[in-house]
Design a protein around this motif. Structure first.
Motif, PDB file in Angstrom:
ATOM      1  N   PHE A 192      -6.322  -1.509  -5.658  1.00  0.00           N
ATOM      2  CA  PHE A 192      -5.129  -1.599  -6.486  1.00  0.00           C
ATOM      3  C   PHE A 192      -4.507  -2.995  -6.330  1.00  0.00           C
ATOM      4  O   PHE A 192      -4.526  -3.566  -5.231  1.00  0.00           O
ATOM      5  N   MET A 193      -3.948  -3.513  -7.426  1.00  0.00           N
ATOM      6  CA  MET A 193      -3.153  -4.726  -7.303  1.00  0.00           C
ATOM      7  C   MET A 193      -1.920  -4.392  -6.449  1.00  0.00           C
ATOM      8  O   MET A 193      -1.416  -3.260  -6.488  1.00  0.00           O
ATOM      9  N   PRO A 194      -1.429  -5.348  -5.660  1.00  0.00           N
ATOM     10  CA  PRO A 194      -0.332  -5.061  -4.713  1.00  0.00           C
ATOM     11  C   PRO A 194       0.869  -4.368  -5.343  1.00  0.00           C
ATOM     12  O   PRO A 194       1.461  -3.461  -4.731  1.00  0.00           O
ATOM     13  N   GLN A 195       1.260  -4.757  -6.566  1.00  0.00           N
ATOM     14  CA  GLN A 195       2.444  -4.148  -7.187  1.00  0.00           C
ATOM     15  C   GLN A 195       2.229  -2.689  -7.572  1.00  0.00           C
ATOM     16  O   GLN A 195       3.174  -1.960  -7.838  1.00  0.00           O
ATOM     17  N   GLU A 196       0.964  -2.235  -7.605  1.00  0.00           N
ATOM     18  CA  GLU A 196       0.666  -0.853  -7.980  1.00  0.00           C
ATOM     19  C   GLU A 196       0.653   0.092  -6.777  1.00  0.00           C
ATOM     20  O   GLU A 196       0.751   1.309  -6.943  1.00  0.00           O
ATOM     21  N   ILE A 197       0.523  -0.450  -5.561  1.00  0.00           N
ATOM     22  CA  ILE A 197       0.356   0.406  -4.379  1.00  0.00           C
ATOM     23  C   ILE A 197       1.525   1.364  -4.166  1.00  0.00           C
ATOM     24  O   ILE A 197       1.306   2.558  -3.921  1.00  0.00           O
ATOM     25  N   PRO A 198       2.806   0.911  -4.271  1.00  0.00           N
ATOM     26  CA  PRO A 198       3.909   1.884  -4.089  1.00  0.00           C
ATOM     27  C   PRO A 198       3.835   3.045  -5.077  1.00  0.00           C
ATOM     28  O   PRO A 198       4.100   4.198  -4.711  1.00  0.00           O
ATOM     29  N   ARG A 199       3.492   2.777  -6.348  1.00  0.00           N
ATOM     30  CA  ARG A 199       3.406   3.860  -7.345  1.00  0.00           C
ATOM     31  C   ARG A 199       2.270   4.812  -6.999  1.00  0.00           C
ATOM     32  O   ARG A 199       2.425   6.044  -7.098  1.00  0.00           O
ATOM     33  N   MET A 200       1.135   4.286  -6.584  1.00  0.00           N
ATOM     34  CA  MET A 200       0.010   5.148  -6.225  1.00  0.00           C
ATOM     35  C   MET A 200       0.328   6.005  -5.001  1.00  0.00           C
ATOM     36  O   MET A 200      -0.042   7.179  -4.935  1.00  0.00           O
ATOM     37  N   ARG A 201       1.015   5.436  -4.031  1.00  0.00           N
ATOM     38  CA  ARG A 201       1.429   6.207  -2.851  1.00  0.00           C
ATOM     39  C   ARG A 201       2.386   7.320  -3.242  1.00  0.00           C
ATOM     40  O   ARG A 201       2.317   8.438  -2.715  1.00  0.00           O
ATOM     41  N   ALA A 202       3.301   7.018  -4.172  1.00  0.00           N
ATOM     42  CA  ALA A 202       4.280   8.017  -4.617  1.00  0.00           C
ATOM     43  C   ALA A 202       3.586   9.179  -5.331  1.00  0.00           C
ATOM     44  O   ALA A 202       3.933  10.355  -5.126  1.00  0.00           O
TER      45      ALA A 202
END
Length: 357
Positions: free
Chosen positions: A250-260
């Motif tokens: 994942f691109m870094p900015q996508e990681i929080p959304r994927m974790r959520a």
């Protein structure tokens, strides 16, 4: 001459009556000089005849109950035990068995199961009766089975007739005997075979798919097809499987959304099953993907299957159109001429600054 030096013989037939019932095999063992001969008398009760030639030419015969009263509590405990259990003594002769064991072998034994039978004789008779299916080399099978038996403790998987699978476990007892346990695991084996067949079909379908597919559990990669690896610029699917987590994809900015999304799914909350995100190629460059998610069984546990397609060209065209439209609106808003836009119902949706003046 005879003696009965163990208690519990009063309810048994006389020694001579028992001797009259000695079968041919037992008679041959006596004639051959065996010092101990086991005779089945009634049910699970058996007699051990200890034969000792004396110096005056006579023979001393001691008769002892072979199935000891000590085993009675075990009999009661194991009578309804679902697994088949049998106990062989230090001379490798059957001393005890429960009902499940009798049921499992009785149909393959001509004359039924007898206390005192040797393990080797039991295996031979069961093999001849078809318990182990069709054997090309009966002697070789018996020799192999005896080798396993004599190296107890041991465990082995055995397939019998009617497609049944039995787990055979053998354990040495403190007095040199062997406790034998047969567990029917046919249902378990059938489930495993169905699972393997399902996974084989899954692999066959996904390996040839042009869609990228990755199977994961808690973002840990479990399976990746070639299309997915190619999409993200990896040489092989194995390189992705070696990653400790999909977060590297994942691109870094996508990681929080994927974790959520992962956390919400773990709590049983509703989560999107179709969405887009920016994936990260092996070289670090971004790629937009359209992601469809479903839950599937894998190795007996639920896992998440993500099916992705590259939508980078579409996203870039969409962004270019948005930029062009914004530039047009900015031009019209600042122009000295009048500009307006009507929708299909002839309602104003845009008025330039000059128009409102």
């Amino acid at each position: 001459m005879s003696s009965a030096d163990d208690a519990g013989l009063s309810d048994l037939p006389s020694l001579w009556a028992m001797i009259e019932k000695i079968d041919a095999a037992a008679a041959m063992r006596i004639a051959g000089g065996d010092r101990v001969v086991h005779i089945n008398c009634k049910g699970k009760t058996a007699i051990a005849l200890e034969i000792e030639p004396l110096s005056d030419g006579s023979t001393l015969v001691r008769a002892k109950p072979y199935n000891s009263r000590v085993l009675e509590p075990i009999d009661r405990i194991l009578s309804e035990f679902p697994d088949a259990v049998a106990l062989f003594d230090s001379e490798d002769r059957l001393r005890f068995y429960n009902d499940a064991y009798a049921t499992s072998v009785a149909a393959y034994l001509d004359g039924g199961l007898e206390i005192g039978i040797s393990f080797k004789d039991l295996v031979e008779r069961c093999a001849e009766g078809g318990l182990y299916g069709e054997l090309v080399d009966l002697d070789g099978f018996v020799a192999s089975r005896m080798a396993d038996h004599q190296t107890a403790p041991s465990a082995r998987l055995q397939q019998g007739t009617r497609g049944r699978w039995i787990r055979v476990q053998e354990q040495r007892t403190h007095d040199g005997g062997i406790l034998l346990v047969h567990t029917d695991i046919s249902d378990h084996v059938a489930r495993e075979q169905r699972l393997e067949e399902s996974e084989a079909r899954f692999r066959s379908l996904t390996e040839n798919s042009i869609l990228g597919m990755i199977l994961h559990r808690d973002l840990r990669p479990l399976y990746v097809n070639a299309a997915y690896a190619n999409l993200l610029g990896y040489g092989t699917a194995g390189e992705i499987l070696d990653l400790p987590s999909m977060e590297a994809l994942f691109m870094p900015q996508e990681i929080p959304r994927m974790r959520a999304i992962l956390a919400a799914r773990g709590r049983g909350e509703a989560v999107p099953v179709v969405y887009e995100y920016q994936a990260r190629r092996a070289d670090g460059s971004p790629v937009w993907v359209h992601n469809s998610v479903s839950q599937v069984p894998w190795d007996g546990e639920p896992a998440i299957l993500s099916t992705v397609i590259d939508v980078t060209d579409h996203k870039e065209a969409e962004l270019a159109r948005e930029i062009t439209e914004q530039r047009l609106y900015d031009f019209m808003a600042s122009s000295a001429d009048w500009f307006f836009e009507l929708d299909a119902d002839l309602r104003y949706v845009f008025l330039s600054g000059r128009f409102s003046d």
